[in-house]
Design an enzyme around this catalytic site. Structure first.
Site, PDB file in Angstrom:
ATOM      1  N   CYS A  10      -0.653 -53.071 -22.124  1.00 26.91           N
ATOM      2  CA  CYS A  10      -2.002 -53.751 -22.577  1.00 26.91           C
ATOM      3  C   CYS A  10      -2.499 -53.061 -23.822  1.00 26.91           C
ATOM      4  O   CYS A  10      -2.220 -51.986 -23.997  1.00 26.91           O
ATOM      5  CB  CYS A  10      -2.588 -53.436 -21.339  1.00 26.91           C
ATOM      6  SG  CYS A  10      -4.413 -54.091 -21.861  1.00 26.91           S
ATOM      7  N   CYS A  40      -2.459 -59.370 -27.222  1.00 29.28           N
ATOM      8  CA  CYS A  40      -2.903 -59.194 -25.789  1.00 29.28           C
ATOM      9  C   CYS A  40      -1.552 -59.448 -24.856  1.00 29.28           C
ATOM     10  O   CYS A  40      -0.754 -60.514 -25.246  1.00 29.28           O
ATOM     11  CB  CYS A  40      -3.982 -60.326 -25.505  1.00 29.28           C
ATOM     12  SG  CYS A  40      -4.456 -60.429 -23.660  1.00 29.28           S
TER      13      CYS A  40
END
Length: 259
Positions: A180, A70
């Site tokens: 991302c 992440c």
């Protein structure tokens, strides 16, 4: 060897898939915090709290190394996690930077990510240290679009156009970092809109960062835990991984209690 990975939702499975292609024997435990997705619009303090809870869960599964799958956590909480735990903890930002440096010939690099990642300036600072001109853009709707299984739809295409239209006019940019782990799932739409720009993803680049840490040995097990399991979750896992898995539920309150 057992690798732990965590993300705010299903996006980190793009990292898991890349790792599994190279390390086919390791055991992998993945935690997706789907009950609290997205992380990218939350404060740094909240992201750190959630990250500590997820990392602690993986520690309790006896993992040997943790991959932060992440970017929002890598940008805002990695140092806190490294101080808290003794095992190796690897984020995705450095891998993305390295991939962009190898890709760019013009030394003009675009970065897209969540608000938390872009506002942290981590990508920008790393790249600018190598005299790279950066152009950063937060795309907060991309994660919900993926989590709601709206990939390759009119909605995803309109969102790509809305957020990335300014990159059309920035002719010097030859590389765009998908900052991302959800964003590779929108790669088809992004590439169609920006065909002249090379897309790089830390989901693939992370492999070079774990070569010295991970040994390809184990029973090749894959355990997938989520803090909320909807029909969308099951379908997205199958879509990303190319097969069905037995998904395991973790109560989000238990993460906080056991931290």
């Amino acid at each position: 060897m057992k690798i732990g990975m965590f993300d705010s939702g299903v996006g980190g499975l793009t990292v898991l898939k890349s790792v599994r292609k190279v390390y086919d024997k390791v055991d992998i435990v993945y935690l997706g915090d789907t009950a609290r997705v997205p992380y990218g619009i939350k404060s740094k303090e909240t992201i750190i709290t959630y990250a500590k809870e997820s990392a602690n869960f993986l520690i309790n599964q006896n993992v040997d190394v943790i991959l932060i799958a992440c970017n929002s956590v890598s940008a805002n909480a990695m140092e806190a996690l490294q101080e808290m735990f003794d095992i190796p903890i690897v984020g995705v930002i450095e891998a993305g930077v390295e991939a962009a440096l190898k890709s760019s010939k013009t030394k003009h690099v675009g970065i897209i990510g969540t608000s938390a990642t872009i506002n942290s300036n981590k990508y920008q600072e790393r790249l600018e240290a190598f005299n790279i001109k950066t152009y950063a853009k937060a795309c907060p709707l991309f994660v919900p679009i993926v989590e709601e299984k709206l990939i390759n739809t009119d909605i995803s295409k309109k969102a790509v156009e809305f957020y990335l239209k300014e990159f059309k006019d920035l002719k010097d940019i030859d590389t765009l970092i998908l900052g991302c782990t959800h964003y590779p799932l929108l790669e088809e739409d992004i590439k169609a809109f920006l065909p002249h720009i090379n897309l790089v993803s830390s989901s693939d680049a992370i492999i070079s960062y774990i070569n010295n840490i991970v040994k390809n040995e184990g029973n090749a097990t894959t355990e997938l835990y989520f803090t909320d399991i909807s029909q969308n979750t099951s379908e997205l896992v199958e879509y990303i991984m190319g097969q069905k898995y037995d998904l395991k539920y973790v109560n989000v309150e238990s993460l906080a209690l056991n931290c």
